[in-house]
Design an enzyme around this catalytic site. Structure first.
Site, PDB file in Angstrom:
ATOM      1  N   GLY A   1      15.414  21.039  50.140  1.00 34.74           N
ATOM      2  CA  GLY A   1      14.775  19.847  50.675  1.00 34.74           C
ATOM      3  C   GLY A   1      15.622  18.599  50.520  1.00 34.74           C
ATOM      4  O   GLY A   1      16.112  18.290  49.434  1.00 34.74           O
TER       5      GLY A   1
ATOM      6  N   ASN B   1       6.676  25.619  40.011  1.00 38.47           N
ATOM      7  CA  ASN B   1       7.849  24.747  39.926  1.00 38.47           C
ATOM      8  C   ASN B   1       7.440  23.301  40.160  1.00 38.47           C
ATOM      9  O   ASN B   1       6.518  23.000  40.915  1.00 38.47           O
ATOM     10  CB  ASN B   1       8.936  25.186  40.913  1.00 38.47           C
ATOM     11  CG  ASN B   1       8.837  24.482  42.243  1.00 38.47           C
ATOM     12  OD1 ASN B   1       9.335  23.370  42.411  1.00 38.47           O
ATOM     13  ND2 ASN B   1       8.167  25.114  43.207  1.00 38.47           N
TER      14      ASN B   1
ATOM     15  N   GLY C   1      10.794  18.703  42.059  1.00 35.24           N
ATOM     16  CA  GLY C   1      10.711  17.314  42.511  1.00 35.24           C
ATOM     17  C   GLY C   1      11.767  16.910  43.511  1.00 35.24           C
ATOM     18  O   GLY C   1      12.208  15.751  43.536  1.00 35.24           O
TER      19      GLY C   1
ATOM     20  N   CYS D   1       4.899  18.557  50.083  1.00 43.08           N
ATOM     21  CA  CYS D   1       5.405  18.928  48.762  1.00 43.08           C
ATOM     22  C   CYS D   1       4.408  18.529  47.676  1.00 43.08           C
ATOM     23  O   CYS D   1       4.077  17.343  47.555  1.00 43.08           O
ATOM     24  CB  CYS D   1       6.744  18.254  48.495  1.00 43.08           C
ATOM     25  SG  CYS D   1       7.477  18.720  46.915  1.00 43.08           S
TER      26      CYS D   1
ATOM     27  N   ILE E   1       2.990  28.762  54.398  1.00 42.22           N
ATOM     28  CA  ILE E   1       2.460  27.620  53.673  1.00 42.22           C
ATOM     29  C   ILE E   1       3.493  27.096  52.675  1.00 42.22           C
ATOM     30  O   ILE E   1       4.375  27.828  52.254  1.00 42.22           O
ATOM     31  CB  ILE E   1       1.168  27.985  52.925  1.00 42.22           C
ATOM     32  CG1 ILE E   1       1.405  29.132  51.953  1.00 42.22           C
ATOM     33  CG2 ILE E   1       0.039  28.302  53.884  1.00 42.22           C
ATOM     34  CD1 ILE E   1       0.251  29.446  51.023  1.00 42.22           C
TER      35      ILE E   1
ATOM     36  N   GLY F   1       5.085  32.632  52.143  1.00 43.92           N
ATOM     37  CA  GLY F   1       4.202  32.573  50.988  1.00 43.92           C
ATOM     38  C   GLY F   1       3.983  33.956  50.411  1.00 43.92           C
ATOM     39  O   GLY F   1       3.127  34.701  50.866  1.00 43.92           O
ATOM     40  N   GLY F   2       4.800  34.341  49.443  1.00 45.85           N
ATOM     41  CA  GLY F   2       4.619  35.605  48.754  1.00 45.85           C
ATOM     42  C   GLY F   2       5.167  36.826  49.449  1.00 45.85           C
ATOM     43  O   GLY F   2       4.893  37.951  49.027  1.00 45.85           O
TER      44      GLY F   2
ATOM     45  N   GLY G   1      11.134  33.642  49.596  1.00 44.69           N
ATOM     46  CA  GLY G   1      11.759  32.729  48.647  1.00 44.69           C
ATOM     47  C   GLY G   1      11.673  33.178  47.207  1.00 44.69           C
ATOM     48  O   GLY G   1      12.674  33.550  46.601  1.00 44.69           O
ATOM     49  N   THR G   2      10.482  33.174  46.633  1.00 47.01           N
ATOM     50  CA  THR G   2      10.335  33.445  45.205  1.00 47.01           C
ATOM     51  C   THR G   2      10.851  34.816  44.817  1.00 47.01           C
ATOM     52  O   THR G   2      11.351  35.016  43.699  1.00 47.01           O
ATOM     53  CB  THR G   2       8.863  33.281  44.790  1.00 47.01           C
ATOM     54  OG1 THR G   2       8.440  31.947  45.120  1.00 47.01           O
ATOM     55  CG2 THR G   2       8.666  33.508  43.307  1.00 47.01           C
TER      56      THR G   2
END
Length: 302
Positions: free
Chosen positions: A46, A69, A72, A128, A189, A241-242, A263-264
């Site tokens: 980001g 997370n 920021g 965010c 999401i 998302g997941g 991602g995760t």
């Protein structure tokens, strides 16, 4: 062989897999594990108009089925990205998506102007959940979401994708406001707002108390949001998302996604994209799918 190529708002990708913003940096580290040209697209870390240090640590916490997370939006700023990171990404055969954030609608517009057509798509982060005090969440109000979308569209030379939050009463209402304001696509999401507590110290584990929950725990929520949003709008959706397997990617596309973010799962296995892509292709071939885009929106509700 199944044709895995997809198109999202006119942006062609060789396959539907997109590395989501915040989990893939600018691609350099993961390119040491696998050739990132394997992917359909990369949504970069980001970006903000000026550099950000992000939130103080601790800013990551493990949870059952995922992680929290509160980074920021630490990033070097849009100009440093264009100068130092984008040239590397442009050596790869992959669609580059610039994820942008701001504290005012005008900042989003300025970033769109600076980026121009140097990337393939803009992903407008209005959602965010883990900014520190003073952070603005435009994604919780339809009028604010539309204002930011319009500001970006005025300056954009490339397709504009708006990233939506599940931390709202009606994600469809936000999606429809962005569509009316001119968005070309939607991604969803973003993370769910969550919290963990250290029971020994009786303090939150995260230094800013709360953070964004991601990982397999959020998959059913993401799937529901994608299905509702894709059903209610005429915009292409990047669903995320997941997602951690080829079967998950199939589900996400059946719910209405034109492309699928991951991602995760990378924190468990940095080479997971290779496995997901292989599983997706195997599933399509086993089930006689000629083009992967046939899956999009193919769920048959009761």
């Amino acid at each position: 062989m199944t044709d895995l190529s997809v198109s999202v708002a006119g942006v062609t990708m060789k396959n539907p897999l997109v590395a989501v913003s915040g989990c893939f940096g600018f691609g350099r580290e993961y390119d040491e594990y696998f050739d990132i040209s394997l992917l359909g697209g990369i949504s970069v870390k980001g970006l903000t108009l000026k550099p950000r240090n992000g939130n103080p640590p601790p800013r990551v916490a493990e949870t059952p089925g995922g992680m929290l997370n509160s980074v920021g939006l630490q990033n070097p700023g849009v100009e440093a990205f264009l100068r130092d990171e984008l040239p590397f990404l442009r050596t790869k055969d992959v669609a580059v998506i610039a994820n942008i954030s701001g504290s005012k609608a005008e900042e989003y517009g300025e970033m769109a102007r600076l980026i121009g057509d140097s990337v393939d798509m803009l992903e407008v982060n209005i959602s965010c959940p883990n900014l520190n005090a003073g952070g603005v969440n435009f994604g919780s109000d339809p009028r604010a979401a539309a204002e930011v979308t319009e500001a970006v569209k005025r300056e954009a030379k490339i397709p504009v994708c708006v990233k939506l939050s599940p931390n709202v009463t009606s994600i469809v209402e936000i999606a429809e406001a962005c569509e009316e304001a001119g968005a070309d696509a939607l991604s969803l999401i973003n993370t769910l707002l969550g919290m963990r507590i250290d029971i020994q110290t009786r303090k939150p584990i995260l230094r800013v108390n709360t953070g964004g929950l991601s990982g397999s725990a959020v998959f059913p929520v993401a799937l529901r949001c994608v299905w509702q949003t894709a059903s209610a709008t005429g915009l292409p959706v990047i669903g995320m998302g997941g997602v951690s397997s080829g079967a998950g990617a199939v589900e996400m596309m059946m719910a209405g996604a034109s492309a699928v973010g991951f991602g995760t799962v990378l924190f468990q296995d940095p080479r997971a994209p290779e496995t997901i892509l292989r599983e997706l292709e195997d599933w399509c071939q086993t089930h006689g799918v000629q083009t992967v885009s046939e899956l999009t929106g193919s769920v048959e509700g009761y």
